[in-house]
Each structure stands twice: as structure tokens, then as C-alpha cells.
Design a protein around this motif. Structure first.
Motif, PDB file in Angstrom:
ATOM      1  N   SER A  67      40.331  35.555  30.130  1.00 52.91           N
ATOM      2  CA  SER A  67      39.745  36.231  31.346  1.00 52.91           C
ATOM      3  C   SER A  67      40.320  37.655  31.201  1.00 52.91           C
ATOM      4  N   ILE A  68      41.679  37.892  30.882  1.00 49.97           N
ATOM      5  CA  ILE A  68      42.157  39.046  30.698  1.00 49.97           C
ATOM      6  C   ILE A  68      41.661  39.803  29.426  1.00 49.97           C
ATOM      7  N   THR A  69      41.462  38.887  28.330  1.00 46.72           N
ATOM      8  CA  THR A  69      40.814  39.701  27.219  1.00 46.72           C
ATOM      9  C   THR A  69      39.455  40.026  27.628  1.00 46.72           C
ATOM     10  N   SER A  70      38.636  39.547  28.249  1.00 44.41           N
ATOM     11  CA  SER A  70      37.354  39.816  28.886  1.00 44.41           C
ATOM     12  C   SER A  70      37.361  41.099  29.572  1.00 44.41           C
ATOM     13  N   ALA A  71      38.382  41.368  30.684  1.00 45.16           N
ATOM     14  CA  ALA A  71      38.500  42.509  31.423  1.00 45.16           C
ATOM     15  C   ALA A  71      39.223  43.490  30.420  1.00 45.16           C
ATOM     16  N   ARG A  72      40.189  43.243  29.719  1.00 40.76           N
ATOM     17  CA  ARG A  72      41.156  44.235  29.124  1.00 40.76           C
ATOM     18  C   ARG A  72      40.961  43.851  27.525  1.00 40.76           C
ATOM     19  N   PRO A  73      39.986  44.239  26.742  1.00 33.95           N
ATOM     20  CA  PRO A  73      39.827  43.859  25.328  1.00 33.95           C
ATOM     21  C   PRO A  73      41.013  44.454  24.500  1.00 33.95           C
ATOM     22  N   ASP A  74      41.697  45.557  24.882  1.00 31.80           N
ATOM     23  CA  ASP A  74      42.700  46.071  24.051  1.00 31.80           C
ATOM     24  C   ASP A  74      44.206  45.403  24.431  1.00 31.80           C
ATOM     25  N   CYS A  75      44.120  44.825  25.660  1.00 28.90           N
ATOM     26  CA  CYS A  75      45.321  43.963  25.877  1.00 28.90           C
ATOM     27  C   CYS A  75      45.851  43.110  24.943  1.00 28.90           C
TER      28      CYS A  75
END
Length: 258
Positions: A67-75
Motif C-alpha cells: 500500500s505504501i509503494t502504491s501511494a509513494r512509488p519512490d519510497c
């Protein structure tokens, strides 16, 4: 870098946060014990790297990472776990790193270095100890704001990767001053100045703070002194950090080795 740390076990979370905060690359760490709260924060705030426990209550670390990767691809995602069997599903999510508990500050810095593209064989600085002490970055002399900052760096280089406490450092840098409170405060300024100096040339990873000790990562430095200890080259001609009286002991050791 802004980081988040997520673990639903309080002791583990505290240890993880301490390890992350020890990195000179990290400017802020926000901690969470709840996956949903962490995800909400990630959706509404910039983060550079997320250190996630895998086996947590609620959605769990793997789903949280997705979910984090979906919201923040650069994270970048670094998984933290005590269970090796999670490694395969973790890397299927293209995680940047995978740490086994217990996690040390050195472990965290290693993952950050990998993310930054710094590898163990990459030399960020060249350091000359034979004769006068000098440090160089990309062929240019490293300029220190204070002479004492340069001396602090020289002393840590002299220790060849060994950790030194603030008290030990003060005893060498301020041998004639017994005011411990004043010296400790001044040392904190010098450490911050050294961090900024190294950061300005992209070499902040060289300085490590493994509470309560400071040290340098000798793997990131090309140094005549450390090379001589390991290989006997280059030749030592009897002069070592000549501007510092405390270096005479090491000079004598090198003379004996020769």
C-alpha cells in the motif's frame, strides 16, 4: 532522508528507531505501532524510506508495504523480521532491503548505503596520514570549518574504525581542560560540524555513531595509514600526523612495525 519505523512490539520498535536515528543520512524518524495509522501518514506525508516489521497485527508488513509503494512509488522499503521464511515474499514486492532482528545501527546504515548506491568497495574519501594529516574528496582538499573539527576527524581515523566515547575523545582533544560539561558541549558542536562537512561532499556515511561511540567506516576511505597496516604499503618514512602531539604514540608503533 525522512524515515518511518513500524513495529507493533514496543521494545523492538524502540530499538529499531534508535538504530535508524544513528544514521547521519536520516533527518527524521516517525514511529508507528499500528499499520493503518502508518499507512495514513505515508499517504499524506513525504517519506524516503520505510522500515517495516513483517509479522504485525492488522494488515501486516507485506500488505502495508504494498500500500505504501502504491501511494509513494519512490519510497524505499526495508523489511525487518525475526523469521527468514518471509524473505521470498518480501523480495517479490521488490523491497530495497531485508534485515534480520536484532537490528543494529550498522545493519541499518548498510541498507541505506545500498539504497544510495554506496558499496563497500566504494571509497568516498582519500586520507593522508603520513606527514601532515589531510583529507580529500574527488581530488579536492576537504575544507573544515574549525581546526578542532579536522583534529576530531584525524583522531577517529587514527583509531582505525574503533569506536570512541565522547569522554575518550575529549581527553585527547582537550588534554589541559578539566571542564567536562564545557568540553562535551563543544564536542557536540564539532561532531555536527564534521557531519555537515562530510555531507557537503557526499561522504556522510563515513562517520558512524553507534551509541555511545563515534567511529569512521574505514571501508569507505582510501588511507595510507590503514593500507600500511594491512599490506605494508606505501612506505612509512617516520612522519605521521605531524601536527598532532597525540599522534606520537601511533608514530612510534609504526616505527616499531617498520
Amino acid at each position: 532522508m525522512i524515515a518511518i519505523a513500524v513495529d507493533d512490539e514496543a521494545l523492538m520498535l524502540g530499538a529499531l528507531v534508535a538504530a535508524i536515528e544513528a544514521s547521519p543520512d536520516i533527518t527524521e524518524v516517525v514511529k508507528f505501532s499500528d499499520c493503518e495509522v502508518a499507512l495514513e501518514f505515508a499517504k499524506n506525508n513525504h517519506i524516503d524510506i520505510a522500515f517495516l516489521d513483517i509479522n504485525m497485527r492488522g494488515m501486516g508488513g507485506l500488505a502495508l508495504a504494498e500500500s505504501i509503494t502504491s501511494a509513494r512509488p519512490d519510497c524505499k522499503i526495508v523489511f525487518c523480521t525475526g523469521y527468514e521464511e518471509y524473505a521470498i515474499p518480501a523480495f517479490k514486492l521488490h523491497a530495497s532491503g531485508y534485515l534480520m532482528k536484532p537490528i543494529s545501527a550498522e545493519d541499518v546504515q548498510g541498507e541505506i548505503n545500498n539504497i544510495k548506491g554506496i558499496h563497500k568497495n566504494a571509497k568516498l574519501l582519500t586520507v593522508k596520514c603520513f606527514g601532515n594529516f589531510e583529507a580529500y574528496a574527488k581530488g579536492e582538499t576537504l575544507v573544515f570549518k574549525r581546526l578542532k573539527t579536522k583534529e576530531l576527524f584525524a583522531f577517529l581515523i587514527d583509531r582505525n574504525g574503533a569506536g570512541m566515547t565522547a569522554k575518550q575523545i575529549c581527553a585527547v582533544l582537550f588534554p589541559d581542560d578539566s571542564d567536562d560539561v564545557k568540553n562535551s558541549a563543544y564536542l557536540r558542536q564539532l561532531v555536527m560540524d564534521l557531519k555537515n562537512t562530510l555531507k557537503a561532499v557526499g561522504a556522510e556515511a563515513v562517520l558512524c555513531h553507534d551509541t555511545p561511540c563515534y567511529r569512521v567506516d574505514t571501508d569507505l576511505i582510501k588511507c595510507d595509514y590503514t593500507s600500511y597496516l594491512e599490506t605494508g604499503k606505501p612506505e612509512f618514512h617516520g612522519e605521521y600526523m605531524t601536527q598532532y602531539s597525540w599522534a606520537e604514540e601511533t608514530c612510534a608503533m609504526l616505527q616499531f612495525k617498520k
